[in-house]
Scaffold this active site. Structure first.
Site, PDB file in Angstrom:
ATOM      1  N   ASP A  54       0.838  -1.201   0.000  1.00  0.00           N
ATOM      2  CA  ASP A  54       0.000   0.000   0.000  1.00  0.00           C
ATOM      3  C   ASP A  54       0.875   1.255   0.000  1.00  0.00           C
ATOM      4  O   ASP A  54       2.061   1.200   0.325  1.00  0.00           O
ATOM      5  CB  ASP A  54      -0.890  -0.031   1.255  1.00  0.00           C
ATOM      6  CG  ASP A  54      -1.984   1.018   1.182  1.00  0.00           C
ATOM      7  OD1 ASP A  54      -2.392   1.384   0.066  1.00  0.00           O
ATOM      8  OD2 ASP A  54      -2.427   1.475   2.256  1.00  0.00           O
ATOM      9  N   ASN A 102     -10.053  -3.408  -6.141  1.00  0.00           N
ATOM     10  CA  ASN A 102      -9.313  -2.510  -7.053  1.00  0.00           C
ATOM     11  C   ASN A 102      -9.995  -2.316  -8.408  1.00  0.00           C
ATOM     12  O   ASN A 102      -9.701  -1.349  -9.115  1.00  0.00           O
ATOM     13  CB  ASN A 102      -7.878  -3.009  -7.287  1.00  0.00           C
ATOM     14  CG  ASN A 102      -6.969  -2.850  -6.090  1.00  0.00           C
ATOM     15  OD1 ASN A 102      -6.007  -3.586  -5.919  1.00  0.00           O
ATOM     16  ND2 ASN A 102      -7.273  -1.884  -5.219  1.00  0.00           N
TER      17      ASN A 102
HETATM   18  C1  FPP Z   1      -1.955   0.088  -3.290  1.00  0.00           C
HETATM   19  O1  FPP Z   1      -1.430   1.396  -3.375  1.00  0.00           O
HETATM   20  C2  FPP Z   1      -1.344  -0.777  -4.311  1.00  0.00           C
HETATM   21  C3  FPP Z   1      -2.011  -1.364  -5.352  1.00  0.00           C
HETATM   22  C4  FPP Z   1      -3.452  -1.185  -5.542  1.00  0.00           C
HETATM   23  C5  FPP Z   1      -1.361  -2.167  -6.376  1.00  0.00           C
HETATM   24  C6  FPP Z   1      -0.046  -2.806  -6.058  1.00  0.00           C
HETATM   25  C7  FPP Z   1       0.596  -3.154  -7.356  1.00  0.00           C
HETATM   26  C8  FPP Z   1       1.889  -2.996  -7.659  1.00  0.00           C
HETATM   27  C9  FPP Z   1       2.906  -2.610  -6.690  1.00  0.00           C
HETATM   28  C10 FPP Z   1       2.403  -3.187  -9.056  1.00  0.00           C
HETATM   29  C11 FPP Z   1       2.192  -4.476  -9.719  1.00  0.00           C
HETATM   30  C12 FPP Z   1       2.561  -5.674  -8.944  1.00  0.00           C
HETATM   31  C13 FPP Z   1       3.470  -6.583  -9.345  1.00  0.00           C
HETATM   32  C14 FPP Z   1       3.581  -7.865  -8.639  1.00  0.00           C
HETATM   33  C15 FPP Z   1       4.360  -6.337 -10.470  1.00  0.00           C
HETATM   34  P1  FPP Z   1      -2.429   2.631  -3.386  1.00  0.00           P
HETATM   35  O2  FPP Z   1      -2.625   3.096  -4.757  1.00  0.00           O
HETATM   36  O3  FPP Z   1      -3.693   2.229  -2.707  1.00  0.00           O
HETATM   37  O4  FPP Z   1      -1.670   3.688  -2.551  1.00  0.00           O
HETATM   38  P2  FPP Z   1      -2.329   4.871  -1.693  1.00  0.00           P
HETATM   39  O5  FPP Z   1      -2.823   4.261  -0.427  1.00  0.00           O
HETATM   40  O6  FPP Z   1      -1.189   5.775  -1.469  1.00  0.00           O
HETATM   41  O7  FPP Z   1      -3.411   5.475  -2.531  1.00  0.00           O
END
Ligand code: FPP
Length: 248
Positions: A54, A102
């Protein structure tokens, strides 16, 4: 060390109606324990580490970048997490790469995440094989767009011989969703007479989860400073130690 944990939601996860809680917590860690005398048994390593990745969006925004750039940095962090587990000898690593929730994000962000996954699957293949990593998927790969799905399927097949680390990518994954699907399969077995209701056990239910074959999670890490479980591995992390990290 001090930590600030809060429950406010920034990305479409719905807190229970009427509840708005801000929780401020200061953790004071004791002084590090003295090194164990030579010859005493070392503390066992976790066998299965799971990570809720996250904070990507906030990481990017705090640097004047776009959200997808934060996800791209998250994908690079995956490499570092894999290197660390490989070096330490942790055999199972499970990453929350894309949750069922998501899908509710803006289309442009979903597409960027799918592109990153596709690129990861294509670009990292040789390195993962070399590191002895076996990739598998938990969740519902069929939900992903064709090109991403095919790239991930190819990666899974190509890395099937890896024996050092099992990397499970949670894709279109939700813990409740997975439990409901498992319950449906058990109900079908009972309805068809192949299973008696009294034979339904935790062990039996587990066999129908998409995580079957994986050991229980020992350590559940969440980056980004929030403290919720976000529907991740609800059954499998029942006894996991939680590590809530402020790092993004
Ligand atoms: C949450 O951050 C993260 C995700 C929804 C996606 C995680 C995916 C990756 C790191 C990339 C792809 C994965 C691989 C295995 C290559 P957020 O957007 O919710 O962050 P925030 O809380 O700051 O909004």
């Amino acid at each position: 060390m001090s930590a600030f944990l809060h429950t406010s939601s920034t990305k479409g996860e719905t807190p229970p109606a009427g509840i708005s809680v801000r929780l401020s917590l200061t953790l004071t860690l004791p002084a590090p324990a003295p090194a164990p005398p030579t010859g005493s048994p070392a503390r066992p390593l976790p066998k299965h580490v799971a990570i809720i990745m996250d904070g990507n969006g906030r990481w990017a925004q705090s640097r004047g970048k776009l959200r997808w750039e934060g996800h791209a940095e998250g994908a690079r962090a995956v490499r570092r997490a894999l290197e660390a587990t490989g070096k330490l000898g942790v055999p199972y690593l499970t990453l929350y790469a894309f949750s069922v929730n998501n899908w509710n994000r803006p289309r442009i962000e979903v597409e960027a995440l799918m592109r990153l996954l596709t690129r990861f699957a294509r670009k990292e293949q040789a390195e993962l094989i070399q590191q002895g990593v076996r990739v598998q998927v938990v969740g519902t790969l069929e939900d992903l767009p064709g090109s991403t799905r095919r790239a991930v399927e190819h990666l899974v097949a190509a890395t099937a011989g890896g024996t050092r680390t099992t990397l499970s990518l949670a894709l279109s994954y939700g813990g409740r969703n997975d439990l409901a699907r498992a319950a449906r399969r058990v109900a079908e077995e009972v309805a068809s007479g192949r299973l008696q209701p009294e034979e339904v056990s935790e062990a039996h239910l587990r066999q129908h989860l998409s995580t079957h074959g994986l050991p229980d999670v020992d350590l559940l890490i969440r980056t980004g400073g929030e403290s919720r479980v976000s529907d991740f591995l609800l059954f499998e992390a029942a006894y996991a130690v939680l590590a809530l990290l402020l790092v993004m």
